[in-house]
Scaffold this active site. Structure first.
Site, PDB file in Angstrom:
ATOM      1  N   THR A   1       0.827  -1.200   0.000  1.00 39.34           N
ATOM      2  CA  THR A   1       0.000   0.000   0.000  1.00 39.34           C
ATOM      3  C   THR A   1       0.867   1.259   0.000  1.00 39.34           C
ATOM      4  O   THR A   1       1.963   1.255   0.551  1.00 39.34           O
ATOM      5  CB  THR A   1      -0.885  -0.022   1.256  1.00 39.34           C
ATOM      6  OG1 THR A   1      -1.793  -1.116   1.159  1.00 39.34           O
ATOM      7  CG2 THR A   1      -1.657   1.268   1.434  1.00 39.34           C
TER       8      THR A   1
ATOM      9  N   VAL B   1     -12.673  -5.188   1.227  1.00 39.05           N
ATOM     10  CA  VAL B   1     -12.117  -3.859   1.471  1.00 39.05           C
ATOM     11  C   VAL B   1     -11.226  -3.943   2.708  1.00 39.05           C
ATOM     12  O   VAL B   1     -11.634  -4.501   3.733  1.00 39.05           O
ATOM     13  CB  VAL B   1     -13.228  -2.814   1.688  1.00 39.05           C
ATOM     14  CG1 VAL B   1     -12.630  -1.452   2.031  1.00 39.05           C
ATOM     15  CG2 VAL B   1     -14.097  -2.702   0.444  1.00 39.05           C
TER      16      VAL B   1
ATOM     17  N   TRP C   1      -1.187  -5.616   6.856  1.00 40.51           N
ATOM     18  CA  TRP C   1      -2.292  -6.568   6.890  1.00 40.51           C
ATOM     19  C   TRP C   1      -3.520  -5.846   7.425  1.00 40.51           C
ATOM     20  O   TRP C   1      -3.588  -5.485   8.590  1.00 40.51           O
ATOM     21  CB  TRP C   1      -1.884  -7.749   7.755  1.00 40.51           C
ATOM     22  CG  TRP C   1      -2.859  -8.861   7.861  1.00 40.51           C
ATOM     23  CD1 TRP C   1      -4.043  -9.019   7.194  1.00 40.51           C
ATOM     24  CD2 TRP C   1      -2.740  -9.995   8.719  1.00 40.51           C
ATOM     25  NE1 TRP C   1      -4.660 -10.179   7.578  1.00 40.51           N
ATOM     26  CE2 TRP C   1      -3.885 -10.805   8.515  1.00 40.51           C
ATOM     27  CE3 TRP C   1      -1.776 -10.409   9.640  1.00 40.51           C
ATOM     28  CZ2 TRP C   1      -4.099 -11.998   9.205  1.00 40.51           C
ATOM     29  CZ3 TRP C   1      -1.992 -11.606  10.315  1.00 40.51           C
ATOM     30  CH2 TRP C   1      -3.131 -12.375  10.098  1.00 40.51           C
TER      31      TRP C   1
END
Length: 306
Positions: free
Chosen positions: A174, A203, A227
């Site tokens: 990310t 999501v 995570w």
């Protein structure tokens, strides 16, 4: 008020291979340059984090935008959030499949809608109605990620376990940014393609307010990576900025947040924090995290080892 502009970004916390370090540092440098150029010209913190994240979405090395991890059915599904610390306005999108830059769509939600969050086809329709072009999902898929998905699914079939979140921390890239502008305002942005081999419609934390992203001028701006499920359960972004509001330094709060993530739920990830006074914090418990910082004193970037 005139503050020294600051931009702090991350490009994911995971078990990054040695041969990926240079590409991550190059991508971080490009994102820093794009975002800080706006801050230097007096642009807003919101503008800066949006610009920095958009550059990383366009860079195939990161798990955001084109080049993201694929879902179980071989598609890219993207989530993003942008938050303005001066007003607490926020915009988020999730499970979008036809937007090259979901952070741009999140900005449109922040600016143009009374709502905060759009998902799926509704998010894509909103973005298109406000001038964003839609793409084909295959425009976001690259051969590297197709091969990675095939290997993960073959491992599952061979009985080597669920590779949705596991593997050697191989699915946490990310991207995110936090900034302070010359007016002292904070902003945060986070964008992701999610986890490798995830179930369609899943999501994670990245686009959820207070989980993977948050900004408040009275506390701090934060972006997380890792995570997502443990991060969501702990509402870890808000947990961290509340520690800053209570008197902890951003560095102390960052380290405490990652320790809390692991001690409470065995979670792995990374965090960047920026306080209203310009102090920063970053921490991770993954093997590596890509990051970059730029202030009036210059730019620093690297891939830290844990």
């Amino acid at each position: 008020m005139h503050a020294s502009p600051t931009l702090l970004i991350h490009g994911g916390a995971w078990d990054m291979p040695d041969d990926g370090i240079a590409a991550h540092e190059h991508g971080i440098a490009n994102a820093l340059a794009a975002g800080y150029a706006l801050l230097e010209r007096g642009g807003s913190a919101v503008d800066a984090v949006e610009a920095a994240v958009a550059v990383m979405e366009d860079d195939e090395i990161f798990d955001a935008g084109r080049g993201s991890f694929l879902t179980r059915d071989g598609k890219v599904q993207l989530d993003a959030l942008l938050m303005d610390g001066a007003t607490l306005r926020a915009g988020g999108v999730a499970c979008v499949e036809r937007l090259r830059n979901p952070i741009r769509a999140a900005r449109l939600v922040l600016d143009e809608s009374p709502h905060v969050y759009f998902v799926g086809a509704g998010a894509e329709r909103f973005a298109r109605q406000h001038g964003m072009a839609l793409c084909d999902n295959m425009d976001l898929v690259i051969p590297r990620e197709q091969e990675r998905l095939y290997k993960a699914q073959a491992a599952e079939l061979a009985g080597l376990g669920d590779t949705t979140f596991s593997g050697p921390l191989a699915s946490h890239d990310t991207v995110g940014a936090v900034a302070r502008d010359v007016h002292g305002n904070l902003a945060a942005a986070t964008s992701t393609g999610g986890t490798l081999n995830k179930a369609p419609g899943r999501v994670g934390d990245s686009s959820l307010i207070g989980c993977g992203c948050y900004a408040d001028n009275l506390s701090a701006a934060v972006s997380l990576t890792g995570w997502g499920e443990p991060i969501m359960k702990l509402v870890l972004g808000k947990w961290a900025v509340d520690r800053v509001a209570a008197g902890a330094s951003p560095e102390e709060a960052a380290r405490a947040a990652i320790a809390y993530l692991f001690d409470r739920l065995g979670g792995h990830g990374g965090i960047i924090l920026l306080g209203p006074d310009g102090r920063i914090g970053l921490a991770h418990n993954t093997p590596r995290m890509a990051w970059g910082l730029q202030t009036q004193d210059g730019a620093r970037l690297g891939v830290t080892c844990n």
